[in-house]
Design a protein around this motif. Structure first.
Motif, PDB file in Angstrom:
ATOM      1  N   SER A   1       0.718  -0.972  -0.193  1.00  0.00           N
ATOM      2  CA  SER A   1      -0.004   0.062   0.227  1.00  0.00           C
ATOM      3  C   SER A   1       0.801   1.523   0.400  1.00  0.00           C
ATOM      4  CB  SER A   1      -1.337  -0.074   1.473  1.00  0.00           C
ATOM      5  OG  SER A   1      -1.835   0.855   1.313  1.00  0.00           O
ATOM      6  N   VAL A   2       0.719   1.868  -1.370  1.00  0.00           N
ATOM      7  CA  VAL A   2       2.041   3.655  -0.848  1.00  0.00           C
ATOM      8  C   VAL A   2       1.072   4.563  -1.667  1.00  0.00           C
ATOM      9  CG1 VAL A   2       4.320   1.985  -1.853  1.00  0.00           C
ATOM     10  CG2 VAL A   2       2.469   2.748  -3.472  1.00  0.00           C
ATOM     11  N   GLY A   3       0.943   5.273  -1.182  1.00  0.00           N
ATOM     12  CA  GLY A   3       0.247   6.825  -1.424  1.00  0.00           C
ATOM     13  C   GLY A   3       0.934   8.065  -1.317  1.00  0.00           C
ATOM     14  N   SER A   4       0.196   8.571  -1.156  1.00  0.00           N
ATOM     15  CA  SER A   4       0.832  10.822   0.104  1.00  0.00           C
ATOM     16  C   SER A   4      -0.114  10.736   0.878  1.00  0.00           C
ATOM     17  CB  SER A   4       0.824  11.375  -0.751  1.00  0.00           C
ATOM     18  OG  SER A   4       1.108  11.275  -2.295  1.00  0.00           O
ATOM     19  N   THR A   5      -1.365   9.950   1.115  1.00  0.00           N
ATOM     20  CA  THR A   5      -1.492   9.950   2.420  1.00  0.00           C
ATOM     21  C   THR A   5      -2.183   8.902   2.951  1.00  0.00           C
ATOM     22  OG1 THR A   5      -4.178  11.185   3.119  1.00  0.00           O
ATOM     23  CG2 THR A   5      -3.998  10.857   0.855  1.00  0.00           C
ATOM     24  N   ALA A   6      -2.838   8.606   4.504  1.00  0.00           N
ATOM     25  CA  ALA A   6      -3.332   7.785   4.939  1.00  0.00           C
ATOM     26  C   ALA A   6      -4.898   8.242   5.036  1.00  0.00           C
ATOM     27  CB  ALA A   6      -3.011   7.451   6.540  1.00  0.00           C
ATOM     28  N   GLY A   7      -5.357   9.417   5.157  1.00  0.00           N
ATOM     29  CA  GLY A   7      -6.917   9.622   4.720  1.00  0.00           C
ATOM     30  C   GLY A   7      -7.472   9.915   6.080  1.00  0.00           C
ATOM     31  N   ALA A   8      -9.191   9.044   6.426  1.00  0.00           N
ATOM     32  CA  ALA A   8      -8.990   9.817   7.086  1.00  0.00           C
ATOM     33  C   ALA A   8      -8.985  10.011   8.747  1.00  0.00           C
ATOM     34  CB  ALA A   8     -10.866   9.297   6.989  1.00  0.00           C
ATOM     35  N   TYR A   9      -7.540   8.240   8.892  1.00  0.00           N
ATOM     36  CA  TYR A   9      -7.226   8.019  10.404  1.00  0.00           C
ATOM     37  C   TYR A   9      -6.264   7.856  10.152  1.00  0.00           C
ATOM     38  CZ  TYR A   9      -5.500   5.056  13.747  1.00  0.00           C
ATOM     39  OH  TYR A   9      -5.055   4.840  15.024  1.00  0.00           O
ATOM     40  N   ASP A  10      -4.966   8.102  10.894  1.00  0.00           N
ATOM     41  CA  ASP A  10      -3.759   7.908   9.938  1.00  0.00           C
ATOM     42  C   ASP A  10      -3.328   7.881  11.552  1.00  0.00           C
ATOM     43  OD1 ASP A  10      -0.897   9.045  10.377  1.00  0.00           O
ATOM     44  OD2 ASP A  10      -0.845  10.635   9.360  1.00  0.00           O
ATOM     45  N   PRO A  11      -1.942   6.159  11.608  1.00  0.00           N
ATOM     46  CA  PRO A  11      -2.536   5.416  12.796  1.00  0.00           C
ATOM     47  C   PRO A  11      -1.268   7.084  13.992  1.00  0.00           C
ATOM     48  CG  PRO A  11      -1.773   4.409  11.331  1.00  0.00           C
ATOM     49  CD  PRO A  11      -2.207   5.346  10.323  1.00  0.00           C
ATOM     50  N   ALA A  12      -0.325   8.156  12.795  1.00  0.00           N
ATOM     51  CA  ALA A  12       0.301   8.532  13.563  1.00  0.00           C
ATOM     52  C   ALA A  12      -0.028  10.089  14.323  1.00  0.00           C
ATOM     53  CB  ALA A  12       1.759   9.044  13.119  1.00  0.00           C
ATOM     54  N   GLN A  13      -1.149  10.469  13.783  1.00  0.00           N
ATOM     55  CA  GLN A  13      -2.307  10.881  14.092  1.00  0.00           C
ATOM     56  C   GLN A  13      -3.722  10.873  14.782  1.00  0.00           C
ATOM     57  OE1 GLN A  13      -1.933  15.142  11.242  1.00  0.00           O
ATOM     58  NE2 GLN A  13      -0.814  13.812  10.312  1.00  0.00           N
ATOM     59  N   GLY A  14      -4.014   9.856  14.726  1.00  0.00           N
ATOM     60  CA  GLY A  14      -4.999   9.753  14.991  1.00  0.00           C
ATOM     61  C   GLY A  14      -6.509   9.295  14.113  1.00  0.00           C
ATOM     62  N   ILE A  15      -7.861  10.178  14.458  1.00  0.00           N
ATOM     63  CA  ILE A  15      -8.817  10.642  13.515  1.00  0.00           C
ATOM     64  C   ILE A  15      -8.815  11.658  12.958  1.00  0.00           C
ATOM     65  CG2 ILE A  15     -11.257  10.151  13.468  1.00  0.00           C
ATOM     66  CD1 ILE A  15     -11.560   8.227  15.765  1.00  0.00           C
ATOM     67  N   VAL A  16      -7.821  11.904  11.581  1.00  0.00           N
ATOM     68  CA  VAL A  16      -8.248  13.268  11.455  1.00  0.00           C
ATOM     69  C   VAL A  16      -8.985  14.206  10.926  1.00  0.00           C
ATOM     70  CG1 VAL A  16      -5.715  13.323  11.531  1.00  0.00           C
ATOM     71  CG2 VAL A  16      -6.586  12.393   9.033  1.00  0.00           C
ATOM     72  N   GLN A  17     -10.086  13.439   9.852  1.00  0.00           N
ATOM     73  CA  GLN A  17     -10.881  13.143   9.029  1.00  0.00           C
ATOM     74  C   GLN A  17     -10.249  14.145   7.978  1.00  0.00           C
ATOM     75  OE1 GLN A  17     -13.227  11.782   9.101  1.00  0.00           O
ATOM     76  NE2 GLN A  17     -14.350  11.742  11.305  1.00  0.00           N
ATOM     77  N   PHE A  18      -9.550  14.263   7.568  1.00  0.00           N
ATOM     78  CA  PHE A  18      -8.901  14.152   6.260  1.00  0.00           C
ATOM     79  C   PHE A  18      -8.295  15.753   6.113  1.00  0.00           C
ATOM     80  CE2 PHE A  18     -12.187  11.373   5.236  1.00  0.00           C
ATOM     81  CZ  PHE A  18     -11.467  10.635   3.932  1.00  0.00           C
ATOM     82  N   THR A  19      -7.887  16.347   7.933  1.00  0.00           N
ATOM     83  CA  THR A  19      -7.292  17.778   8.021  1.00  0.00           C
ATOM     84  C   THR A  19      -6.052  17.017   8.692  1.00  0.00           C
ATOM     85  OG1 THR A  19      -8.949  17.467   9.973  1.00  0.00           O
ATOM     86  CG2 THR A  19      -9.302  18.564   8.434  1.00  0.00           C
ATOM     87  N   GLY A  20      -5.499  16.404   8.676  1.00  0.00           N
ATOM     88  CA  GLY A  20      -3.760  15.687   9.145  1.00  0.00           C
ATOM     89  C   GLY A  20      -2.781  16.755   8.710  1.00  0.00           C
ATOM     90  N   THR A  21      -1.593  16.777   8.294  1.00  0.00           N
ATOM     91  CA  THR A  21      -0.829  18.320   8.804  1.00  0.00           C
ATOM     92  C   THR A  21       0.556  17.512   7.976  1.00  0.00           C
ATOM     93  OG1 THR A  21       0.357  17.294  11.208  1.00  0.00           O
ATOM     94  CG2 THR A  21      -0.894  18.564  11.098  1.00  0.00           C
ATOM     95  N   ASP A  22      -0.465  16.209   7.179  1.00  0.00           N
ATOM     96  CA  ASP A  22       1.138  16.010   6.123  1.00  0.00           C
ATOM     97  C   ASP A  22       1.563  17.250   5.766  1.00  0.00           C
ATOM     98  OD1 ASP A  22       1.978  13.410   7.534  1.00  0.00           O
ATOM     99  OD2 ASP A  22       0.012  12.724   6.099  1.00  0.00           O
ATOM    100  N   PHE A  23       0.734  18.535   4.965  1.00  0.00           N
ATOM    101  CA  PHE A  23       0.845  19.220   3.399  1.00  0.00           C
ATOM    102  C   PHE A  23       0.893  20.094   3.682  1.00  0.00           C
ATOM    103  CE2 PHE A  23      -0.894  15.136   1.429  1.00  0.00           C
ATOM    104  CZ  PHE A  23      -0.485  14.499   0.593  1.00  0.00           C
ATOM    105  N   GLY A  24       1.217  19.988   5.541  1.00  0.00           N
ATOM    106  CA  GLY A  24       0.983  21.744   5.869  1.00  0.00           C
ATOM    107  C   GLY A  24       2.608  22.182   5.562  1.00  0.00           C
ATOM    108  N   SER A  25       3.565  21.116   5.269  1.00  0.00           N
ATOM    109  CA  SER A  25       4.690  22.227   5.234  1.00  0.00           C
ATOM    110  C   SER A  25       5.014  21.563   3.660  1.00  0.00           C
ATOM    111  CB  SER A  25       5.782  21.651   6.240  1.00  0.00           C
ATOM    112  OG  SER A  25       5.109  21.481   7.474  1.00  0.00           O
TER     113      SER A  25
END
Length: 509
Positions: A325-349
């Protein structure tokens, strides 16, 4: 909620509790309050009372026309969340030094509150309310055709419409489905199958809540240096139009055969492609492929399984799976951030190094199962066991400074966490129509690390685009100084759950 709380604010008991050397001081050699004057007070602070409901209705109808089975149906859903925001004491009071008092309130909805002129009073309320709704409609038509007893063909089409809050409106989405199954040996002893399907991710009402701005607050502060007001009416994410729903295409194919009614062999493969992934970017909530030009997500799975039944009451199953499984986003749930509902911090930087192995990249997985049934003193008894050996989770090396998270090297490109092995067993006996069972999980009480700290540095750094693990020792911050490595990097953060047992009693009424 740390705040300086002088006696004048009405908490002399805290001052008494912090006194060292008194008659009530149990530990006289340990300072009771290492930072005198700083306390948490005023109750639990901000509270959110949440009420949700999810009414839904569905209808399905099937009719046989010769060798065709035609189905038609539809479903509708109207989800709602009501959040009531309040402070436990009606307001939140801070005090950072004597004579300073900072009081925070919720601004009355529909009114204007500015910080430009503190002499103009704002209208505050003790509680404020937000409502979020998601409406979903769908209808489908499906035809299953059996031209011969050994061949089945299926075709279907699904229409969907989804509205998430007031920001997202996905209408007239079409999802086709096709599949075929053939029994080349005949009499149900084999199966060759293939299917294709498109689906659109159904977004929960929590997505509308996650991207909406929080209720506005006003902070009135006064001290010996003067007074003023701070208004916070920001937050939330704008929707970067045009925006489309998440689309997933999936292809599955495989073969299955049974020999002499004692051995069954299965082999199958699965491939999924997710397009138009949603995530928050500097442009707002958007489709990643449109806004920042990065691929979304794809996954593949290959598997094989062997099931044998050598004896009448004994069955053994062995299996192996390989997944990617490869890609750019983990989706609505990110094991590193928890339940983010597509509002994670990955693309802020930025988008550098975000494409790679995702946390749910499966790797290798072996499993074996055993079932044995018998009769002991007239009572049916069964014993089952399952052993699994699977690859660990892909590891990352990130830099974390404040809310910014930077993937220093391509996502998931480091070694994995250790392989995880576990054995579960279950024993059951049936007596007078009641089954008594005992399940033991992680029988050998293994404590393998399942998650580790991926924060390599907390310095302000830039990613090593296309780098590898050996490049990390040369990492420098934005000022050109060697980055300070975090002492917790690589340390275990989570382990397998310890051995535990579950007693269950089951009956049918």
């Amino acid at each position: 909620l740390s705040a300086y709380l002088p006696d004048s604010l009405g908490a002399p008991e805290l001052t008494d509790a912090c006194a060292d050397g008194g008659a009530t001081d149990v530990f006289s050699q340990i300072p009771n309050c290492p930072i005198p004057g700083w306390f948490a007070s005023g109750g639990v602070g901000r509270l959110i009372d949440t009420t949700g409901d999810r009414p839904s209705a569905s209808i399905d109808y099937a009719h046989t026309l010769g060798s065709h089975m035609v189905r038609v149906g539809g479903t509708g859903e109207d989800s709602r969340i009501i959040n009531i925001y309040r402070f436990s004491g009606g307001r939140f009071i801070r005090s950072l030094f004597p004579t300073h008092v900072d009081s925070e309130y919720y601004v009355r909805p529909g009114t204007t509150c500015t910080a430009d002129d503190p002499t103009v009073p704002c209208s505050y309320v003790s509680a404020t309310e937000q409502r979020f709704r998601t409406r979903y409609l769908a209808a489908f038509l499906e035809d299953t055709w059996r031209p011969t007893s050994d061949l089945t063909l299926n075709a279907g089409l699904r229409w969907e419409s989804m509205q998430v809050g007031s920001a997202l409106d996905f209408a007239n989405q079409w999802a086709p489905r096709l599949s075929a199954a053939w029994d080349p040996i005949g009499h149900g002893r084999s199966r060759v199958f293939w299917s294709f399907g498109r689906s659109h991710a159904m977004l929960p009402v929590g997505v509308a809540e996650a991207i909406a701005p929080a209720p506005a607050t006003g902070r009135e502060y006064v001290s010996q240096f003067g007074s003023g007001r701070i208004v916070d009416a920001t937050g939330g994410y704008a929707v970067f139009a045009p925006i489309e729903p998440i689309t997933v295409d999936e292809v599955v194919g495989g073969v299955e055969a049974g020999l002499a009614n004692t051995v069954t062999m299965r082999m199958w493969g699965q491939a999924r492609w997710q397009r138009q992934a949603l995530e928050t970017t500097p442009l707002g909530l958007s489709n990643l492929d449109r806004a920042v030009g990065v691929p979304a997500r794809q996954a593949q799975l290959l598997a094989t399984e062997l099931i044998t039944n050598p004896l009448r009451d004994t069955a053994v199953r062995f299996g192996y799976q390989w997944g990617r499984s490869v890609g750019s986003t983990a989706g609505a749930y990110d094991p590193a951030q928890g339940i983010v509902q597509f509002t994670g911090t990955d693309f802020g930087s930025g988008t550098d190094n975000l494409y790679g192995r995702l946390p749910n990249d499966q790797g290798h997985r072996f499993y074996a199962e055993l079932y044995r049934g018998a009769t002991v003193k007239g009572l049916p008894v069964s014993i089952t066991g399952r052993a699994v050996l699977s690859s660990g989770r892909p590891r990352n090396a990130v830099a974390q400074s404040g809310d910014a998270t930077v993937q220093l090297v391509p996502r998931g490109s480091l070694e994995r966490t250790p392989m995880v092995a576990t054995v579960n067993v279950r024993a059951a006996v049936r007596y007078a129509g009641v089954e008594f069972g005992l399940e033991v999980f992680n029988l050998f009480d293994r404590r393998t690390a399942t998650a580790v700290d991926d924060v390599y540095s907390r310095s302000v750094v830039r990613p090593i685009v296309g780098g590898k693990a050996s490049d990390l020792v040369f990492l420098r911050d934005v000022d050109g100084v060697l980055a300070v490595r975090s002492p917790g990097y690589g340390q275990a953060l989570g382990f397998q759950a310890p051995i535990f047992a579950l007693l269950n009693i089951r009956t049918e009424i």
